[in-house]
Motif scaffolding. Structure first.
Motif, PDB file in Angstrom:
ATOM      1  N   ASP A 188       0.859  -1.193   0.000  1.00  0.00           N
ATOM      2  CA  ASP A 188       0.000   0.000   0.000  1.00  0.00           C
ATOM      3  C   ASP A 188       0.889   1.235   0.000  1.00  0.00           C
ATOM      4  O   ASP A 188       1.639   1.478   0.945  1.00  0.00           O
ATOM      5  CB  ASP A 188      -0.903  -0.011   1.233  1.00  0.00           C
ATOM      6  N   ARG A 189       0.790   2.038  -1.073  1.00  0.00           N
ATOM      7  CA  ARG A 189       1.634   3.226  -1.187  1.00  0.00           C
ATOM      8  C   ARG A 189       1.383   4.236  -0.070  1.00  0.00           C
ATOM      9  O   ARG A 189       2.228   5.066   0.221  1.00  0.00           O
ATOM     10  CB  ARG A 189       1.427   3.909  -2.538  1.00  0.00           C
ATOM     11  N   GLY A 190       0.213   4.171   0.552  1.00  0.00           N
ATOM     12  CA  GLY A 190      -0.117   5.101   1.635  1.00  0.00           C
ATOM     13  C   GLY A 190       0.642   4.816   2.923  1.00  0.00           C
ATOM     14  O   GLY A 190       0.729   5.667   3.787  1.00  0.00           O
ATOM     15  N   GLY A 191       1.178   3.610   3.025  1.00  0.00           N
ATOM     16  CA  GLY A 191       1.913   3.241   4.236  1.00  0.00           C
ATOM     17  C   GLY A 191       0.974   3.084   5.426  1.00  0.00           C
ATOM     18  O   GLY A 191      -0.111   2.534   5.314  1.00  0.00           O
ATOM     19  N   LYS A 192       1.390   3.598   6.567  1.00  0.00           N
ATOM     20  CA  LYS A 192       0.601   3.480   7.794  1.00  0.00           C
ATOM     21  C   LYS A 192      -0.719   4.232   7.625  1.00  0.00           C
ATOM     22  O   LYS A 192      -0.729   5.415   7.287  1.00  0.00           O
ATOM     23  CB  LYS A 192       1.382   4.014   8.984  1.00  0.00           C
ATOM     24  N   THR A 193      -1.812   3.513   7.865  1.00  0.00           N
ATOM     25  CA  THR A 193      -3.145   4.048   7.616  1.00  0.00           C
ATOM     26  C   THR A 193      -4.091   3.577   8.714  1.00  0.00           C
ATOM     27  O   THR A 193      -3.988   2.445   9.175  1.00  0.00           O
ATOM     28  CB  THR A 193      -3.679   3.539   6.252  1.00  0.00           C
ATOM     29  N   ASN A 194      -4.996   4.438   9.116  1.00  0.00           N
ATOM     30  CA  ASN A 194      -6.042   4.053  10.059  1.00  0.00           C
ATOM     31  C   ASN A 194      -7.361   4.651   9.577  1.00  0.00           C
ATOM     32  O   ASN A 194      -7.459   5.863   9.383  1.00  0.00           O
ATOM     33  CB  ASN A 194      -5.720   4.533  11.470  1.00  0.00           C
ATOM     34  N   GLY A 197      -8.631   4.728   6.752  1.00  0.00           N
ATOM     35  CA  GLY A 197      -8.479   5.436   5.488  1.00  0.00           C
ATOM     36  C   GLY A 197      -7.610   6.677   5.557  1.00  0.00           C
ATOM     37  O   GLY A 197      -7.337   7.300   4.538  1.00  0.00           O
ATOM     38  N   ILE A 198      -7.144   7.047   6.736  1.00  0.00           N
ATOM     39  CA  ILE A 198      -6.304   8.238   6.900  1.00  0.00           C
ATOM     40  C   ILE A 198      -4.849   7.790   6.952  1.00  0.00           C
ATOM     41  O   ILE A 198      -4.460   7.005   7.814  1.00  0.00           O
ATOM     42  CB  ILE A 198      -6.657   9.004   8.195  1.00  0.00           C
ATOM     43  N   THR A 199      -4.044   8.308   6.022  1.00  0.00           N
ATOM     44  CA  THR A 199      -2.621   7.958   6.015  1.00  0.00           C
ATOM     45  C   THR A 199      -1.877   8.810   7.045  1.00  0.00           C
ATOM     46  O   THR A 199      -2.360   9.870   7.462  1.00  0.00           O
ATOM     47  CB  THR A 199      -1.989   8.211   4.633  1.00  0.00           C
ATOM     48  N   LEU A 200      -0.718   8.340   7.426  1.00  0.00           N
ATOM     49  CA  LEU A 200       0.104   9.090   8.372  1.00  0.00           C
ATOM     50  C   LEU A 200       0.455  10.464   7.812  1.00  0.00           C
ATOM     51  O   LEU A 200       0.399  11.464   8.534  1.00  0.00           O
ATOM     52  CB  LEU A 200       1.377   8.316   8.727  1.00  0.00           C
ATOM     53  N   SER A 201       0.758  10.548   6.523  1.00  0.00           N
ATOM     54  CA  SER A 201       1.108  11.860   5.960  1.00  0.00           C
ATOM     55  C   SER A 201      -0.089  12.814   6.008  1.00  0.00           C
ATOM     56  O   SER A 201       0.085  14.009   6.271  1.00  0.00           O
ATOM     57  CB  SER A 201       1.644  11.730   4.535  1.00  0.00           C
ATOM     58  N   THR A 202      -1.290  12.300   5.780  1.00  0.00           N
ATOM     59  CA  THR A 202      -2.490  13.149   5.889  1.00  0.00           C
ATOM     60  C   THR A 202      -2.677  13.592   7.333  1.00  0.00           C
ATOM     61  O   THR A 202      -2.941  14.772   7.598  1.00  0.00           O
ATOM     62  CB  THR A 202      -3.743  12.400   5.397  1.00  0.00           C
TER      63      THR A 202
END
Length: 123
Positions: free
Chosen positions: A24-30, A32-37
């Protein structure tokens, strides 16, 4: 008028809890919210002075809704869209377009623009 809660519940039904899949290019996600977001829009949930994956793990459904409403729904001015179906379609597409995916790579014609503009109630 369209309701943000309806689209939010649809989105949440497709998003799980915590994940960190290597594919998953988003990496760490919870939810639907990525860490970068979360780093750009969220806050230090655990109070340790930084925004990191520990904070992302602590987010609640209310946190996610607040983010969704402010940065996606409200940016689309979706409260002014009369049709829920159009709002459900426009908000995710606006997100893709804001993230530099050209609209014409998604749509090969422009009826979408006309339909969505007709749905706005001018105040």
């Amino acid at each position: 008028m369209a309701k943000s809660e309806q689209l939010f519940n649809i989105i949440l039904s497709h998003e799980g809890g915590w994940s960190n899949h290597s594919s998953d290019r988003g990496g760490k996600t919870n939810m639907g919210i990525t860490l970068s977001t979360w780093k750009s829009c969220g806050y230090d949930k655990d109070g340790d002075g930084d925004i990191d994956s520990d904070d992302l793990r602590l987010i609640t459904k209310d946190d996610v809704f607040t983010l969704f409403k402010k940065y996606y729904w409200d940016k689309c001015k979706a409260d002014y869209i009369h049709s829920q179906s159009i709002a459900n379609y426009c908000c995710p597409i606006k997100h893709f377009c804001d993230n530099k995916i050209r609209a014409d790579s998604i749509f090969r014609s422009q009826p979408f623009v006309v339909i969505s503009l007709l749905q706005y109630k001018i105040k």
